[in-house]
Design an enzyme around this catalytic site. Structure first.
Site, PDB file in Angstrom:
ATOM      1  N   SER A   1       5.265   8.577   2.220  1.00 26.97           N
ATOM      2  CA  SER A   1       5.105   7.562   1.195  1.00 26.97           C
ATOM      3  C   SER A   1       6.428   6.827   0.975  1.00 26.97           C
ATOM      4  CB  SER A   1       4.579   8.209  -0.085  1.00 26.97           C
ATOM      5  OG  SER A   1       4.137   7.241  -1.007  1.00 26.97           O
TER       6      SER A   1
ATOM      7  N   TRP B   1       5.561   3.649   2.325  1.00 27.34           N
ATOM      8  CA  TRP B   1       5.440   2.641   1.276  1.00 27.34           C
ATOM      9  C   TRP B   1       6.801   1.999   1.085  1.00 27.34           C
ATOM     10  CZ3 TRP B   1       7.370   0.633  -3.084  1.00 27.34           C
ATOM     11  CH2 TRP B   1       6.534  -0.122  -3.919  1.00 27.34           C
TER      12      TRP B   1
ATOM     13  N   ASP C   1      -6.322   5.303   2.986  1.00 28.83           N
ATOM     14  CA  ASP C   1      -5.161   5.330   2.096  1.00 28.83           C
ATOM     15  C   ASP C   1      -5.217   4.122   1.163  1.00 28.83           C
ATOM     16  OD1 ASP C   1      -2.678   5.392   0.886  1.00 28.83           O
ATOM     17  OD2 ASP C   1      -1.617   5.966   2.720  1.00 28.83           O
TER      18      ASP C   1
ATOM     19  N   HIS D   1      -3.977   9.234   1.519  1.00 29.47           N
ATOM     20  CA  HIS D   1      -2.522   9.207   1.366  1.00 29.47           C
ATOM     21  C   HIS D   1      -1.935  10.611   1.270  1.00 29.47           C
ATOM     22  CE1 HIS D   1       1.209   7.111   0.461  1.00 29.47           C
ATOM     23  NE2 HIS D   1       1.409   7.917  -0.575  1.00 29.47           N
TER      24      HIS D   1
END
Length: 305
Positions: free
Chosen positions: A175, A200, A221, A253
């Site tokens: 992430s 991310w 996700d 996710h």
């Protein structure tokens, strides 16, 4: 055989011994198969970073690899630039030093959620440090700095510095930790590999990354959508010498926070191929794996050298 001839064979280089053995073999018979020890010596001469036996589908998907490991706590204050963490390291030094990997968790995620990568990777022949970030709210850039600080600790003042080859380092993260691994790869092009997991990041420009990078994503996700984040990051890795994109099927996710055979398999293969320069693992990433089962999509370059 005389003592003089026996001594000569002992001091000749491996290649010369093999050549002599072939020359002395009777013409009517094929040269004998090389003993396993000689085969290993020849392989290591070609690639001194190879660690462990030749891989198989069973070995790369096993919960533990061939190396016994130890777990070492790294308390807060142990080094600069990171909070605390855990080191997982092979105990057998007979094969030399190992490449090292630092792993970061994601936003509001504790180290425990990515701790499974430690023993899974270390038992395959790596020194691994999983991190507890400075703050659960750290942004990707901060996580990238902490990943690099952890690597510097591993090669510098850590209890396992004598087991680590400082020229063979890599980063992973989930992430925002995955976004951090992209940041680390952009900041330190000497890294040998990076694996962002469901990354991310608000930055989409990764043209500066010159590190072999495998991005993993999940088809379901909704936090870091595969199409708009992971796949876009992959497409923007225009300068990476090698890259791959693996999208998991029927995954979300948080899939990356629990032991997962397919995630581990391709992470090990990528790290072995580029941190250890071990071409024996190329079979798992080239040709590209076909879609099906756990894999919704896979694309990437085939290693060129």
């Amino acid at each position: 055989m005389s003592k003089q001839l026996a001594h000569a064979f002992r001091v000749l280089p491996v290649a010369a011994v093999l050549a002599a053995g072939t020359a002395l073999a009777p013409a009517a018979h094929a040269a004998p198969e090389r003993p396993a020890a000689i085969q290993q010596a020849v392989r290591l001469a070609a690639n001194p970073y190879e660690r462990g036996p030749a891989p198989t589908e069973e070995s790369i998907t096993a919960e533990r690899g061939p190396f016994d490991i130890e777990e070492i706590d790294v308390p807060a204050g142990s080094g600069e630039g990171f909070n605390q963490g855990t080191i997982y390291a092979p105990t057998d030094l007979s094969q030399g030093t190992f490449g090292a990997i630092a792993v970061s968790p994601g936003f509001v995620s504790p180290e425990a959620w990515i701790s499974w990568y430690g023993p899974r990777l270390a038992s395959q022949g790596f020194v691994v440090m999983t991190l507890e970030t400075n703050s659960l709210l750290d942004v990707p850039a901060a996580r990238g700095e902490q990943l690099l600080a952890a690597l510097d600790h591993l090669t510098g003042e850590s209890k396992v510095s004598d087991r680590v080859d400082s020229s063979r380092l890599a980063v992973m993260g989930h992430s925002m930790g995955g976004g951090g691994s992209l940041e680390a790869a952009a900041d330190r092009p000497s890294l040998q590999a990076a694996i962002p997991l469901a990354p991310w990041n608000t930055n989409y420009d990764w043209a500066d990354v010159r590190v072999p990078t495998m991005i993993m994503a999940a088809d379901n996700d909704f936090i870091a959508p595969a199409g708009s984040m992971a796949e876009s990051y992959f497409n923007n890795l225009t300068a990476a010498p090698e890259k791959a994109y693996l999208e998991l099927n029927n995954a979300g996710h948080m899939t990356f926070n629990s032991p997962h055979t397919t995630i581990a398999k391709y992470a090990i293969a990528w790290m072995k191929r580029f941190v250890d320069d071990d071409a024996r693992y190329e079979q798992f990433i080239c040709p590209a794996p076909e879609s099906g089962g756990d894999i919704a999509k896979y694309t990437g370059t085939c290693p060129t050298g």
